[in-house]
Scaffold this motif. Structure first.
Motif, PDB file in Angstrom:
ATOM      1  N   THR A  22      30.368  20.386   9.333  1.00 49.14           N
ATOM      2  CA  THR A  22      29.360  19.616  10.058  1.00 49.14           C
ATOM      3  C   THR A  22      28.517  18.700   9.183  1.00 49.14           C
ATOM      4  OG1 THR A  22      27.855  21.502   9.943  1.00 49.14           O
ATOM      5  CG2 THR A  22      29.223  21.297  11.936  1.00 49.14           C
TER       6      THR A  22
ATOM      7  N   MET B 202      20.897  17.188  14.328  1.00 46.16           N
ATOM      8  CA  MET B 202      20.879  17.046  12.878  1.00 46.16           C
ATOM      9  C   MET B 202      20.242  18.297  12.267  1.00 46.16           C
ATOM     10  SD  MET B 202      22.345  14.174  12.856  1.00 46.16           S
ATOM     11  CE  MET B 202      22.430  13.991  11.067  1.00 46.16           C
ATOM     12  N   ARG B 203      20.696  18.646  11.081  1.00 40.26           N
ATOM     13  CA  ARG B 203      20.078  19.765  10.349  1.00 40.26           C
ATOM     14  C   ARG B 203      18.655  19.368   9.963  1.00 40.26           C
ATOM     15  NH1 ARG B 203      23.706  23.560   8.704  1.00 40.26           N
ATOM     16  NH2 ARG B 203      25.888  22.940   8.576  1.00 40.26           N
ATOM     17  N   PRO B 204      17.771  20.346   9.837  1.00 40.16           N
ATOM     18  CA  PRO B 204      16.392  20.025   9.433  1.00 40.16           C
ATOM     19  C   PRO B 204      16.315  19.300   8.077  1.00 40.16           C
ATOM     20  CG  PRO B 204      16.548  22.296  10.211  1.00 40.16           C
ATOM     21  CD  PRO B 204      17.956  21.761  10.135  1.00 40.16           C
ATOM     22  N   ASP B 205      17.258  19.572   7.172  1.00 38.66           N
ATOM     23  CA  ASP B 205      17.240  18.934   5.845  1.00 38.66           C
ATOM     24  C   ASP B 205      18.097  17.665   5.783  1.00 38.66           C
ATOM     25  OD1 ASP B 205      19.658  20.242   6.097  1.00 38.66           O
ATOM     26  OD2 ASP B 205      19.666  21.024   4.050  1.00 38.66           O
ATOM     27  N   ALA B 206      18.602  17.203   6.926  1.00 44.12           N
ATOM     28  CA  ALA B 206      19.422  15.982   6.944  1.00 44.12           C
ATOM     29  C   ALA B 206      18.555  14.775   6.574  1.00 44.12           C
ATOM     30  CB  ALA B 206      20.039  15.780   8.331  1.00 44.12           C
TER      31      ALA B 206
ATOM     32  N   ASP C 118      16.953  11.865  11.356  1.00 43.96           N
ATOM     33  CA  ASP C 118      16.701  12.769  12.480  1.00 43.96           C
ATOM     34  C   ASP C 118      17.596  12.430  13.671  1.00 43.96           C
ATOM     35  OD1 ASP C 118      15.536  10.511  13.655  1.00 43.96           O
ATOM     36  OD2 ASP C 118      13.486  11.245  13.463  1.00 43.96           O
ATOM     37  N   ASP C 119      17.460  13.221  14.736  1.00 46.32           N
ATOM     38  CA  ASP C 119      18.302  13.050  15.931  1.00 46.32           C
ATOM     39  C   ASP C 119      18.137  11.663  16.548  1.00 46.32           C
ATOM     40  OD1 ASP C 119      19.204  15.681  15.657  1.00 46.32           O
ATOM     41  OD2 ASP C 119      17.754  16.474  17.085  1.00 46.32           O
TER      42      ASP C 119
ATOM     43  N   ALA D 244      23.854  19.880  12.550  1.00 44.21           N
ATOM     44  CA  ALA D 244      23.866  21.303  12.885  1.00 44.21           C
ATOM     45  C   ALA D 244      25.136  21.571  13.705  1.00 44.21           C
ATOM     46  CB  ALA D 244      22.619  21.692  13.664  1.00 44.21           C
ATOM     47  N   TYR D 245      25.456  20.618  14.586  1.00 43.37           N
ATOM     48  CA  TYR D 245      26.713  20.632  15.344  1.00 43.37           C
ATOM     49  C   TYR D 245      26.964  19.219  15.852  1.00 43.37           C
ATOM     50  CZ  TYR D 245      23.833  20.597  19.564  1.00 43.37           C
ATOM     51  OH  TYR D 245      22.924  20.265  20.527  1.00 43.37           O
TER      52      TYR D 245
ATOM     53  N   PRO E  98      25.686  16.834   7.626  1.00 44.71           N
ATOM     54  CA  PRO E  98      24.266  16.767   7.974  1.00 44.71           C
ATOM     55  C   PRO E  98      23.964  17.189   9.412  1.00 44.71           C
ATOM     56  CG  PRO E  98      25.211  14.570   7.997  1.00 44.71           C
ATOM     57  CD  PRO E  98      26.285  15.507   7.489  1.00 44.71           C
TER      58      PRO E  98
ATOM     59  N   THR F 150      17.567  17.265  20.472  1.00 49.13           N
ATOM     60  CA  THR F 150      19.000  17.108  20.228  1.00 49.13           C
ATOM     61  C   THR F 150      19.390  15.678  20.559  1.00 49.13           C
ATOM     62  OG1 THR F 150      19.547  17.842  22.460  1.00 49.13           O
ATOM     63  CG2 THR F 150      19.525  19.530  20.736  1.00 49.13           C
TER      64      THR F 150
END
Length: 159
Positions: A85, A114-118, A121-122, A89-90, A87, A2
């Motif tokens: 939200t 970030m969502r897996p499909d964004a 990445d974090d 996840a929250y 891209p 995260t």
């Protein structure tokens, strides 16, 4: 993984002015350089739901999302989150304000994933938020300090 960021700035202005200017969502396009518009969608008690639209990015894409924020003047905090939200996840943000000798200290803490499909990445978004927060905080500081200066009474020179 995260993402987590914490950025802060001290503004040479009274806490009430910093609080009022940074919680006036409608004026954010004049306070932040990244927002083209801020549209209030609803207000319920202290909670405001609004749509932020950014200026086009380098590829011409315009990003927009709905967020909500709830200021608590008793604790000098604001809790905010993205409702749409995109891209993420929250995305949760806490704004903290503190009166200090130099004026007002403002701290932004952002927790997100970030969502897996964004497209990023974090870790990338953490770096991006940290970089951009420094720019926006400095701009906000400068604009609020200018407003504070304009509010000060003019000193008259005596003969």
């Amino acid at each position: 993984m995260t993402g987590h960021t914490q950025n802060e700035i001290t503004i040479a202005a009274p806490l009430d002015l910093v609080w009022d200017m940074t919680n006036d969502v409608e004026s954010w396009p004049q306070l932040f350089s990244e927002y083209a518009s801020a549209e209030i969608l609803s207000r319920e008690g202290r909670r405001t739901t609004f749509r932020l639209t950014m200026h086009p990015d380098k590829d011409g894409k315009v990003w927009s999302w709905v967020s909500e924020r709830e200021p608590d003047p008793d604790t000098l905090t604001v809790r905010a989150r993205r409702v749409e939200t995109g891209p993420f996840a929250y995305m949760n943000i806490v704004w903290q304000y503190e009166k200090v000798a130099e004026g007002t200290r403002m701290v932004w803490t952002q927790d997100f994933a970030m969502r897996p499909d964004a497209p990023v990445d974090d870790a990338w978004m953490t770096d991006n938020i940290n970089r951009n927060s420094k720019v926006q905080l400095a701009l906000i500081r400068d604009r609020i300090e200018k407003a504070a200066e304009e509010r000060r009474p003019v000193q008259m020179m005596s003969d």
